[in-house]
Design a protein around this motif. Structure first.
Motif, PDB file in Angstrom:
ATOM      1  N   ASP A   1      10.704  -4.006  10.417  1.00  0.00           N
ATOM      2  CA  ASP A   1       9.291  -4.370  10.507  1.00  0.00           C
ATOM      3  C   ASP A   1       8.434  -3.295  11.163  1.00  0.00           C
ATOM      4  OD1 ASP A   1       9.768  -6.877   9.343  1.00  0.00           O
ATOM      5  OD2 ASP A   1      10.394  -7.709  11.282  1.00  0.00           O
ATOM      6  N   ASP A   2       9.064  -2.235  11.661  1.00  0.00           N
ATOM      7  CA  ASP A   2       8.340  -1.186  12.374  1.00  0.00           C
ATOM      8  C   ASP A   2       8.570   0.144  11.653  1.00  0.00           C
ATOM      9  OD1 ASP A   2       7.297   0.717  14.072  1.00  0.00           O
ATOM     10  OD2 ASP A   2       8.234  -0.090  15.888  1.00  0.00           O
ATOM     11  N   PRO A   3       7.573   0.656  10.902  1.00  0.00           N
ATOM     12  CA  PRO A   3       7.782   1.910  10.159  1.00  0.00           C
ATOM     13  C   PRO A   3       8.041   3.108  11.065  1.00  0.00           C
ATOM     14  CG  PRO A   3       5.484   1.219  10.056  1.00  0.00           C
ATOM     15  CD  PRO A   3       6.245   0.079  10.654  1.00  0.00           C
ATOM     16  N   VAL A   4       7.506   3.095  12.279  1.00  0.00           N
ATOM     17  CA  VAL A   4       7.771   4.210  13.196  1.00  0.00           C
ATOM     18  C   VAL A   4       9.240   4.198  13.617  1.00  0.00           C
ATOM     19  CG1 VAL A   4       7.207   5.238  15.426  1.00  0.00           C
ATOM     20  CG2 VAL A   4       5.382   4.267  14.008  1.00  0.00           C
ATOM     21  N   ALA A   5       9.745   3.023  13.968  1.00  0.00           N
ATOM     22  CA  ALA A   5      11.161   2.917  14.340  1.00  0.00           C
ATOM     23  C   ALA A   5      12.051   3.262  13.148  1.00  0.00           C
ATOM     24  CB  ALA A   5      11.466   1.508  14.846  1.00  0.00           C
ATOM     25  N   ASP A   6      11.641   2.857  11.945  1.00  0.00           N
ATOM     26  CA  ASP A   6      12.415   3.189  10.747  1.00  0.00           C
ATOM     27  C   ASP A   6      12.444   4.694  10.497  1.00  0.00           C
ATOM     28  OD1 ASP A   6      13.048   0.541  10.184  1.00  0.00           O
ATOM     29  OD2 ASP A   6      11.272   0.253   8.933  1.00  0.00           O
ATOM     30  N   THR A   7      11.306   5.356  10.725  1.00  0.00           N
ATOM     31  CA  THR A   7      11.241   6.806  10.533  1.00  0.00           C
ATOM     32  C   THR A   7      12.065   7.526  11.594  1.00  0.00           C
ATOM     33  OG1 THR A   7       9.022   6.534   9.609  1.00  0.00           O
ATOM     34  CG2 THR A   7       9.671   8.756  10.231  1.00  0.00           C
ATOM     35  N   GLU A   8      12.054   6.988  12.799  1.00  0.00           N
ATOM     36  CA  GLU A   8      12.888   7.552  13.861  1.00  0.00           C
ATOM     37  C   GLU A   8      14.367   7.428  13.495  1.00  0.00           C
ATOM     38  OE1 GLU A   8      13.566   7.160  18.712  1.00  0.00           O
ATOM     39  OE2 GLU A   8      11.974   6.036  17.700  1.00  0.00           O
ATOM     40  N   ARG A   9      14.742   6.292  12.911  1.00  0.00           N
ATOM     41  CA  ARG A   9      16.133   6.146  12.486  1.00  0.00           C
ATOM     42  C   ARG A   9      16.472   7.157  11.396  1.00  0.00           C
ATOM     43  NH1 ARG A   9      19.281   0.985   9.612  1.00  0.00           N
ATOM     44  NH2 ARG A   9      21.187   2.172   9.196  1.00  0.00           N
TER      45      ARG A   9
END
Length: 287
Positions: free
Chosen positions: A245-253
């Protein structure tokens, strides 16, 4: 009139692979000496990403990176012009191939290793599924058309200009086409988020989770390695619980996963790109 570079690539396509690799090695060694600005970029990237390495180690990896860059550039000659059976013999698709073929939309996370074009060709030649890819338009029309033709040589591939926006990409995914996506470059501050890359904040476009969510697609990483025999495109298992649900966290992953792939073969990553050219507000340039 055909561009001289295209004529050259067509001419060298029939050469034995060891000859092409030897020529690429010589060009890479020369380029490392002559292209001082790009050498500085590569060494700066390696210093930021691997501060624990010695200067000697970083220089060795950078020199090898220039060699692989030139070898893979010349390999596009046979990849795009040699007989199809020659390409198939040199392209090895391994790993979780079933994650590409089972039902459901697929976004392929294809990081910028130098063999990225070979990986795309291996998938489209050996997986019976339509595909699409994002591209940046080349200034020279003849070279642009040549690159389109080469990348769409095998299978049913639709090239989509990055400037066209997200709609044609989402449409292709919902039509069942795989999307071959290379989202790990610094494309400037527009729409980028700053997430760590080897511990350094790097401007990164969150296109991977965005397209996966809009296209209701699973994300399947494909990492391509240049080998003595050609290329190995390794299909990694689809990421679980991605996107969230968090695109920033997804991009960090995404960057965190990419770091692991790079550590396995650092000399084959695209270090000649100014990955940290966009800096957070108040931070000085690094190049």
């Amino acid at each position: 009139m055909t561009h001289p570079a295209i004529l050259f690539m067509r001419a060298i396509a029939p050469l034995p692979l060891p000859w092409l690799r030897a020529l690429g090695s010589a060009l890479g060694r020369a380029l490392f000496v002559l292209a001082r600005s790009r050498r500085r970029v590569a060494l700066t990237n390696l210093r930021l990403c691997f501060p624990h390495w010695s200067d000697k180690q970083r220089r060795q990896v950078a020199r090898r990176s220039f060699i692989v860059f030139c070898q893979t550039a010349l390999d596009r000659a046979w990849l795009w012009h040699a007989r199809a059976d020659v390409a198939r013999r040199r392209l090895h698709l391994t790993g979780a191939i079933e994650d590409l073929t089972r039902p459901g939309a697929v976004v392929i996370f294809a990081p910028h290793f130098y063999g990225m074009d070979a990986g795309g060709s291996a998938i489209m030649q050996q997986v019976a599924r339509a595909g699409s890819l994002l591209y940046a338009t080349q200034p020279n029309a003849a070279l642009d058309a040549w690159m389109h033709e080469g990348r769409a040589r095998f299978g049913d591939v639709i090239p989509i200009a990055r400037s066209a926006g997200p709609k044609p990409v989402v449409r292709a995914l919902r039509e069942g086409r795989m999307l071959y996506l290379l989202p790990d470059m610094d494309l400037g501050p527009r729409e980028s988020v700053f997430v760590p890359f080897f511990g350094v904040n790097a401007a990164t476009v969150p296109s991977l989770p965005r397209f996966a969510k809009l296209g209701h697609a699973r994300v399947v990483p494909v990492v391509t390695r240049m080998t003595r025999q050609g290329y190995e495109a390794c299909v990694h298992p689809a990421w679980e619980r991605y996107p969230g649900d968090d695109p920033v966290a997804d991009t960090e992953r995404m960057n965190r996963e990419l770091e692991g792939y790079i550590r396995a073969m650092p000399e084959q990553y695209y270090w000649v790109h100014r990955r940290f050219k966009t800096r957070p507000a108040g931070e000085p340039p690094v190049y």
